[in-house]
Write an enzyme that holds these catalytic residues in place. Structure first.
Site, mmCIF file in Angstrom:
data_model
loop_
_atom_site.group_PDB
_atom_site.id
_atom_site.type_symbol
_atom_site.label_atom_id
_atom_site.label_comp_id
_atom_site.label_asym_id
_atom_site.label_seq_id
_atom_site.Cartn_x
_atom_site.Cartn_y
_atom_site.Cartn_z
ATOM 1 N N ASP A 64 -10.391 3.460 -3.247
ATOM 2 C CA ASP A 64 -11.140 2.293 -2.762
ATOM 3 C C ASP A 64 -12.565 2.267 -3.324
ATOM 4 O O ASP A 64 -13.219 3.293 -3.452
ATOM 5 C CB ASP A 64 -11.192 2.310 -1.232
ATOM 6 C CG ASP A 64 -9.807 2.082 -0.636
ATOM 7 O OD1 ASP A 64 -8.831 2.015 -1.416
ATOM 8 O OD2 ASP A 64 -9.710 1.989 0.589
ATOM 9 N N ASP B 38 0.833 -1.200 0.000
ATOM 10 C CA ASP B 38 0.000 0.000 0.000
ATOM 11 C C ASP B 38 0.873 1.257 0.000
ATOM 12 O O ASP B 38 2.110 1.179 0.098
ATOM 13 C CB ASP B 38 -0.909 -0.053 1.249
ATOM 14 C CG ASP B 38 -2.261 0.593 0.994
ATOM 15 O OD1 ASP B 38 -2.390 1.405 0.067
ATOM 16 O OD2 ASP B 38 -3.210 0.288 1.764
ATOM 17 N N GLU C 80 -1.152 2.141 -5.176
ATOM 18 C CA GLU C 80 -1.033 3.598 -4.949
ATOM 19 C C GLU C 80 -2.182 4.337 -5.634
ATOM 20 O O GLU C 80 -2.098 5.517 -5.894
ATOM 21 C CB GLU C 80 0.352 4.145 -5.257
ATOM 22 C CG GLU C 80 0.819 4.080 -6.676
ATOM 23 C CD GLU C 80 0.180 5.101 -7.576
ATOM 24 O OE1 GLU C 80 -0.711 4.670 -8.346
ATOM 25 O OE2 GLU C 80 0.553 6.292 -7.548
ATOM 26 N N TRP C 81 -3.252 3.618 -5.900
ATOM 27 C CA TRP C 81 -4.558 4.153 -6.317
ATOM 28 C C TRP C 81 -4.530 4.875 -7.669
ATOM 29 O O TRP C 81 -5.405 5.682 -7.968
ATOM 30 C CB TRP C 81 -5.120 5.094 -5.238
ATOM 31 C CG TRP C 81 -4.868 4.595 -3.859
ATOM 32 C CD1 TRP C 81 -5.369 3.442 -3.319
ATOM 33 C CD2 TRP C 81 -4.016 5.180 -2.860
ATOM 34 N NE1 TRP C 81 -4.889 3.279 -2.052
ATOM 35 C CE2 TRP C 81 -4.065 4.324 -1.737
ATOM 36 C CE3 TRP C 81 -3.242 6.336 -2.815
ATOM 37 C CZ2 TRP C 81 -3.345 4.597 -0.571
ATOM 38 C CZ3 TRP C 81 -2.530 6.619 -1.664
ATOM 39 C CH2 TRP C 81 -2.579 5.763 -0.563
ATOM 40 N N GLY C 82 -3.509 4.633 -8.475
ATOM 41 C CA GLY C 82 -3.468 5.245 -9.804
ATOM 42 C C GLY C 82 -3.051 6.702 -9.796
ATOM 43 O O GLY C 82 -3.057 7.358 -10.845
HETATM 44 C C1 GLA Z 1 -6.015 1.521 1.371
HETATM 45 C C2 GLA Z 1 -6.190 0.514 0.253
HETATM 46 C C3 GLA Z 1 -7.271 -0.475 0.643
HETATM 47 C C4 GLA Z 1 -6.928 -1.159 1.940
HETATM 48 C C5 GLA Z 1 -6.712 -0.112 3.010
HETATM 49 C C6 GLA Z 1 -6.154 -0.687 4.291
HETATM 50 O O1 GLA Z 1 -7.097 2.356 1.493
HETATM 51 O O2 GLA Z 1 -6.523 1.175 -0.933
HETATM 52 O O3 GLA Z 1 -7.452 -1.427 -0.394
HETATM 53 O O4 GLA Z 1 -5.781 -1.938 1.775
HETATM 54 O O5 GLA Z 1 -5.766 0.855 2.580
HETATM 55 O O6 GLA Z 1 -6.067 0.290 5.258
#
Ligand code: GLA
Length: 547
Positions: free
Chosen positions: A247, A182, A221-223
Site C-alpha cells: 500500500d 485482494d 496481491e502486492w507484487g
Molecule cells: C489491502 C490492499 C489495499 C486495501 C486494503 C483493504 O491492504 O492492498 O489497497 O484494499 O487491503 O483492507
C-alpha cells in the site's frame, strides 16, 4: 454480448491506419467475445476514485454518493475519471443460509423510491445515473485485510473463497463494472495466487457470460508473486490490472477506524519503482502501483505533481484516493491536467522506461506515444539539491540529426526546437515533464527463422536480433483474422514468458501491428525471441522491427 467495431488495416506499412485501428480498439467499452471466455477489452488504464486511501473501512452510501457528485461537479469526470470504486469495509462478512452476501441496510439504504435497503444495486444505479462506473471489492481468500480482533467477530470472512461463482455473479447482477480482488485471506491461508486468481477469472468469465456485463478485473496481491508474469493471462483469461507493490499509505492502525492517513513522498517513489515491468505492460494490461495519494495529507503540491507525472509516464491506473469533496484548486489542477492525462491514456499503452541516469538520483524516463516521433519524457531529480538534467534525443530512438520540438506539460508551454538534446534545471525532489516531437530513428526488421518460423505454426522464432538498449521497443506485424483477440507468449533469450494480446485485424487477412517493450541482453547481437501462440489458431506473426 457487445461487439467491438470492426477495424482493419490494409497493410502493415500503413502505420497511420494501424494506429487508428488501435485507437478504435481502445475506446473504453469496446469489447469482444474472447476465446478465453472473458469479455476482452483493451482500453487505456482505468481512471477513477477509490474509497480506501481516505475512508478505509468506514465507507458507506453517503460517502460514495458525495464522492460521485464531487467527481462530476469538480470537472474530474469530464477530464476522464470514470470509476467510483468501493474498497473494503462495505460488507461485514455475513451470508444468508443460501450463501448470499447480506448487506448492512443502514450503511446501504434505499436511495430512490421503490428501492430496498441493503441492496448494492441502489448505489450502482446512483453512480451510473451520474454517468460514472461502479467498482466493488472482495478477497480471493476467506478474509479481507481489515480483520482486527478488536473490531469484534462481525468483521470477519469478507472474502469470496468458496463462493467465487456466486459472488462474482452477484457483483455483475448488482451492475458493478469493476472488481478488485485482494489477497489478505489468501496470504493468511497460504493459497497459491496464480491458482486462486485463475479460478476467480473463470468465475468472472461465467458471470460476464450470464449477464453480458463486463467486470474489469483488478488483482491485488502486492507484487509478492510476480503477477506481471501470469496475471495478463491468468487461467487463460486476462486480468486487466495487477498490483505491483504494497500500500502507498501505511496500513490503518487497529482502533483507528477512520481516515487521516499520512502519505509520504518516499512511499510514492517506492511504489513507482516497484511498478516498472515494461515487458508485461501492453495495451489493455497494466501494472498497478496503487491508488494515488495526490493531494492527500503528507504531500506538498509539488510532490503531488511529481506523483501524477510518475503514474502518467508509467501508464498506471489513475485512481485518485483523496477526498474529492475537499480538493484544493492546486490538487484539482494536478489531477485534471489534460496533457498529463493524455500521456497516461495513450493508446499504445506502453510503460515509460528509464533511458538515462546521471550519478545518483538524476534520471530521464521516456514513454513512447502512439503518434510516430512523439515521446513523453520525465526528468526526475531524486536528490536533495537542484540540478540540471539533460535529455538526448538518441536515448529513446528519435532521429538526433534533426530538430526536435519540446513542450512543458505542467507549464503548458512550448519551449522551442532543439538539436540533439535539451537541458533543464530541476528542483530538489521534483520533476519536469515534457512532450518531445521529432522523427523516428531507424527500425531494424527481422523475419522469422527456422522450421518454427512457418507462418501459422504454434511457435515463431526470431534469431540474431540486436538492440543497443536493454528495454527495446518492438513492432510486431501480424494477422489475426478471427473476431477475438488472440494471445501469444513471448520469451526473450529463454526468460520468463510474458503474455501479449493481438487484437483482430479483420476477416480479410489484412495485417496489423502492435508495439511492445521487451527486455534484451544489451551486449548481445544475438537475442532470440520466441513466440508461442497460445490461444485459438488463426494468429500469424509476420515480422518484427526493433528500435
Ligand atoms: C489491502 C490492499 C489495499 C486495501 C486494503 C483493504 O491492504 O492492498 O489497497 O484494499 O487491503 O483492507
Amino acid at each position: 454480448m457487445r461487439k467491438v467495431p470492426d477495424w482493419k488495416c490494409a497493410r502493415v506499412t500503413r502505420v497511420v491506419l494501424v494506429r487508428f485501428a488501435v485507437m478504435i480498439l481502445t475506446i473504453p467499452g469496446a469489447m469482444q467475445a474472447a476465446s478465453a471466455q472473458r469479455l476482452i477489452a483493451v482500453p487505456p488504464p482505468p481512471m477513477g476514485w477509490s474509497s480506501w486511501n481516505s475512508f478505509s473501512n468506514t465507507v458507506d452510501a453517503k460517502i460514495i454518493m458525495d464522492q460521485a457528485n464531487a467527481m462530476v461537479v469538480n470537472g474530474m469526470a469530464k477530464a476522464g475519471y470514470q470509476y467510483v470504486t468501493i474498497d473494503e469495509g462495505w460488507w461485514l462478512g455475513q451470508r444468508d443460509p443460501g450463501g448470499n452476501i447480506v448487506v448492512d441496510a443502514k450503511a446501504w439504504p434505499a436511495i430512490a423510491p421503490g428501492e430496498q435497503a441493503g441492496d448494492m444495486a441502489n448505489i450502482v444505479r446512483y453512480i451510473h445515473s451520474k454517468g460514472l462506473r461502479a467498482g466493488i471489492y472482495t478477497d480471493a481468500g476467506m478474509d479481507g485485510c481489515s480483520l482486527y480482533p478488536d473490531l469484534g467477530p462481525v468483521y470477519q470472512h469478507v472474502g469470496s473463497e468458496g463462493h467465487y461463482e456466486q459472488d462474482f455473479l452477484q457483483f455483475a447482477k448488482w451492475g458493478f463494472d469493476y472488481v478488485k480482488v485482494d489477497w489478505c485471506g489468501g496470504d493468511k491461508e497460504k493459497l497459491d495466487p496464480a491458482v486462486q486468481y485463475a479460478e476467480v477469472a473463470r468465475a468472472i468469465a461465467k458471470a460476464e457470460a450470464a449477464t453480458g456485463h463486463r467486470l474489469y478485473y483488478s488483482i491485488c496481491e502486492w507484487g509478492n508473486n510476480s503477477p506481471w508474469t501470469w496475471a495478463p493471462n491468468v487461467g487463460g483469461a486476462p486480468a486487466d490490472i495487477w498490483r505491483t507493490s504494497g500500500d502507498i499509505v501505511p496500513p490503518i492502525v487497529p482502533h483507528e477506524k477512520h481516515s487521516g492517513r499520512l502519505a509520504s513522498f518516499p512511499g510514492v517513489l517506492s511504489n513507482f519503482d516497484q511498478g516498472i515491468h515494461p515487458e508485461a505492460e501492453h495495451t489493455g494490461f497494466y501494472n498497478d502501483p496503487d491508488m494515488m495519494v495526490v493531494g492527500m495529507p503528507g504531500l506538498t503540491d509539488a510532490q503531488s505533481r511529481v506523483h501524477m507525472s510518475l503514474w502518467a509516464i508509467s501508464a498506471a491506473p489513475l485512481l485518485a484516493g483523496a477526498d474529492l469533496t475537499t480538493l484544493s484548486p492546486a490538487t484539482l489542477a494536478t489531477l485534471t491536467n489534460p496533457e498529463v492525462i493524455a500521456v497516461d491514456q495513450d493508446s499504445l499503452g506502453l510503460q515509460g522506461i528509464k533511458v538515462a541516469t546521471y550519478g545518483y538520483g538524476l534520471e530521464v524516463w521516456s514513454k513512447a506515444l502512439s503518434t510516430p516521433g512523439e515521446r513523453a519524457v520525465l526528468l526526475l531529480n531524486r536528490t536533495g539539491d537542484p540540478a540540471a538534467i539533460t535529455v538526448h534525443w538518441g536515448d529513446f530512438g528519435l532521429n538526433d540529426s534533426s530538430a526536435v520540438s519540446v513542450r512543458d506539460l505542467w507549464a503548458r508551454k512550448d519551449l522551442g526546437s532543439f538539436d540533439s538534446s535539451y537541458s533543464v534545471a530541476v528542483q530538489a525532489n521534483d520533476a519536469a515533464m515534457l512532450i518531445v516531437k521529432g522523427s523516428e530513428g531507424k527500425l531494424n526488421s527481422y523475419t522469422a527463422t527456422g522450421a518454427d518460423g512457418v507462418r501459422g505454426s504454434r511457435e515463431v522464432t526470431f534469431t540474431n536480433v540486436s538492440s543497443r538498449v536493454r528495454v527495446a521497443r518492438l513492432r510486431i506485424s501480424y494477422i489475426n483474422s478471427g473476431d477475438a483477440p488472440q494471445m501469444a507468449e513471448l520469451r526473450v533469450n529463454g526468460q520468463t514468458a510474458t503474455k501479449i494480446a493481438f487484437p483482430s485485424t479483420g476477416s480479410d487477412n489484412s495485417a496489423g501491428a502492435i508495439w511492445i517493450e521487451a527486455l534484451f541482453d544489451r551486449e548481445a547481437a544475438k537475442n532470440v525471441l520466441n513466440f508461442e501462440l497460445i490461444s485459438a489458431p488463426g494468429l500469424k506473426i509476420e515480422s518484427i522491427a526493433v528500435e
